[in-house]
Scaffold this motif. Structure first.
Motif, short mmCIF file in Angstrom:
data_model
loop_
_atom_site.label_atom_id
_atom_site.label_comp_id
_atom_site.label_asym_id
_atom_site.label_seq_id
_atom_site.Cartn_x
_atom_site.Cartn_y
_atom_site.Cartn_z
N HIS A 66 -2.92 6.23 -5.25
CA HIS A 66 -2.71 5.18 -4.26
C HIS A 66 -2.66 3.84 -4.97
CE1 HIS A 66 -3.13 7.85 -0.88
NE2 HIS A 66 -4.22 8.35 -1.43
N PHE A 67 -1.73 2.99 -4.56
CA PHE A 67 -1.59 1.65 -5.11
C PHE A 67 -1.75 0.66 -3.99
CE2 PHE A 67 0.63 -2.24 -5.98
CZ PHE A 67 0.37 -2.50 -7.32
N ARG A 68 -2.65 -0.30 -4.17
CA ARG A 68 -2.80 -1.41 -3.23
C ARG A 68 -2.73 -2.70 -4.05
NH1 ARG A 68 -4.22 -0.10 1.86
NH2 ARG A 68 -4.79 -2.24 2.32
N LEU A 69 -1.83 -3.56 -3.68
CA LEU A 69 -1.69 -4.84 -4.38
C LEU A 69 -3.01 -5.59 -4.41
CD1 LEU A 69 0.13 -6.97 -5.73
CD2 LEU A 69 0.68 -7.81 -3.44
N SER A 70 -3.75 -5.55 -3.31
CA SER A 70 -5.01 -6.30 -3.21
C SER A 70 -6.05 -5.81 -4.23
CB SER A 70 -5.57 -6.21 -1.80
OG SER A 70 -5.76 -4.86 -1.41
N ALA A 112 0.87 -1.18 0.00
CA ALA A 112 0.00 0.00 0.00
C ALA A 112 0.90 1.22 0.00
CB ALA A 112 -0.93 -0.01 1.21
N LEU A 113 1.16 1.74 -1.20
CA LEU A 113 2.07 2.87 -1.37
C LEU A 113 1.48 3.84 -2.39
CD1 LEU A 113 5.40 0.82 -1.48
CD2 LEU A 113 4.64 2.30 0.39
N SER A 114 2.25 4.83 -2.79
CA SER A 114 1.82 5.80 -3.79
C SER A 114 2.60 5.59 -5.08
CB SER A 114 2.08 7.23 -3.30
OG SER A 114 1.32 7.48 -2.14
N THR A 115 1.90 5.77 -6.19
CA THR A 115 2.59 5.69 -7.48
C THR A 115 3.33 7.00 -7.70
OG1 THR A 115 0.81 6.67 -8.79
CG2 THR A 115 0.70 4.27 -8.41
N ALA A 116 4.21 6.98 -8.67
CA ALA A 116 4.95 8.20 -9.02
C ALA A 116 4.01 9.28 -9.56
CB ALA A 116 6.05 7.88 -10.04
N GLU A 117 2.82 8.89 -9.94
CA GLU A 117 1.83 9.86 -10.41
C GLU A 117 1.01 10.42 -9.26
OE1 GLU A 117 2.35 6.85 -11.95
OE2 GLU A 117 3.47 7.79 -13.58
N ARG A 177 9.94 4.21 -16.53
CA ARG A 177 9.41 4.35 -17.90
C ARG A 177 10.49 4.21 -18.96
NH1 ARG A 177 4.75 8.96 -17.32
NH2 ARG A 177 3.30 7.61 -16.19
N ALA A 178 11.73 4.42 -18.59
CA ALA A 178 12.81 4.21 -19.55
C ALA A 178 12.92 2.74 -19.94
CB ALA A 178 14.14 4.70 -18.96
N PHE A 179 12.46 1.86 -19.08
CA PHE A 179 12.49 0.43 -19.36
C PHE A 179 11.21 -0.01 -20.05
CE2 PHE A 179 15.46 1.01 -15.87
CZ PHE A 179 16.55 0.33 -16.35
N ASP A 180 10.07 0.46 -19.54
CA ASP A 180 8.78 0.08 -20.09
C ASP A 180 7.76 1.11 -19.58
OD1 ASP A 180 6.08 -1.15 -20.21
OD2 ASP A 180 7.13 -2.98 -20.79
N PRO A 181 7.01 1.73 -20.47
CA PRO A 181 6.07 2.77 -20.04
C PRO A 181 4.95 2.26 -19.14
CG PRO A 181 5.80 2.32 -22.37
CD PRO A 181 7.01 1.55 -21.92
N THR A 182 4.76 0.93 -19.07
CA THR A 182 3.70 0.40 -18.21
C THR A 182 4.18 0.12 -16.79
OG1 THR A 182 4.11 -1.94 -18.72
CG2 THR A 182 2.62 -0.71 -20.21
N PHE A 183 5.49 0.15 -16.55
CA PHE A 183 6.01 -0.13 -15.21
C PHE A 183 5.52 0.95 -14.25
CE2 PHE A 183 10.11 -2.69 -16.34
CZ PHE A 183 9.34 -3.64 -16.99
N VAL A 184 5.21 0.54 -13.04
CA VAL A 184 4.69 1.45 -12.01
C VAL A 184 5.76 1.64 -10.94
CG1 VAL A 184 2.89 1.80 -10.28
CG2 VAL A 184 2.34 0.65 -12.43
N ALA A 185 6.15 2.89 -10.71
CA ALA A 185 7.11 3.20 -9.65
C ALA A 185 6.33 3.52 -8.38
CB ALA A 185 7.96 4.41 -10.05
N LEU A 186 6.72 2.88 -7.27
CA LEU A 186 6.04 3.09 -6.00
C LEU A 186 6.98 3.72 -4.99
CD1 LEU A 186 4.07 -0.26 -5.63
CD2 LEU A 186 3.26 1.92 -6.55
#
Length: 185
Positions: free
Chosen positions: A40-44, A32-37, A107-116
């Motif tokens: 809120h990101f929750r794995l569940s 449960a963290l925040s995305t670079a955007e 995003r330099a690796f893949d634009p779909t990757f999510v940074a938390l």
């Protein structure tokens, strides 16, 4: 089976698992963290997707970029099935990994990757839940430092179970693909 003479049943069963398989299956710890955007990101909340969780930092000179590059290759090789795989990168260096830096890095690796990212305490809770060890290392008096850390790639299946663990620097794209492909519909 002459090759297995003298091996216990559990060893023979373990040999049947793909490399990296986690047994026994268990629910993946919540992330449960925040995305670079700033969302809120929750794995569940990502049931129905295969989620690949990677811990690292943007100043990493070796294992982190190599692991993310391999995951980008894996997504490319999966073709349309890659839509069911989400890769999340959890920072281990929130002081230097600003939101903008983490976003640009992944995003330099893949634009779909999510940074938390998140508060140091929240990041430590997630890190500890996954058993990731991390610590700073710097030369005396140096301003720059490295973050020594565990390098596992954690794979959570569509039901939220921790299904696979791969060593970040020691597994090929093909080995990861063999394991992850079994989790896709």
């Amino acid at each position: 089976m002459w090759c297995c003479v003298g091996l216990t049943v559990s060893v023979v069963q373990a040999l049947a698992f793909p490399p990296g398989m986690v047994e026994p299956l268990r629910p993946a710890p919540e992330v449960a963290l925040s995305t670079a955007e700033g969302a809120h990101f929750r794995l569940s909340q990502h049931r129905g997707e295969v989620v690949v969780v990677v811990f690292g930092y943007t100043h990493c000179p070796d294992v982190c970029p190599m692991t993310l590059a391999r995951l980008a290759q894996l997504r490319a090789r999966l073709g349309p099935a890659a839509a069911g795989v989400r890769v999340v990168f959890v920072t281990l260096d929130p002081e230097r990994d600003t939101i903008a830096r983490a976003r640009a890095y992944t995003r330099a690796f893949d634009p779909t990757f999510v940074a938390l990212t998140g508060a140091p305490r929240a990041l430590a809770q997630v890190r500890d839940a996954y058993g990731v060890v991390a610590g700073r290392r710097a030369a005396p008096g140096a301003a720059e430092y490295l973050v020594d850390h565990s390098t596992f790639v954690f794979v959570v299946d569509r039901a939220g179970q921790l299904r696979l663990m791969f060593p970040g620097g020691g597994v090929s794209v093909e080995e990861m693909m063999d394991g992850i492909a079994t989790l896709l519909p």
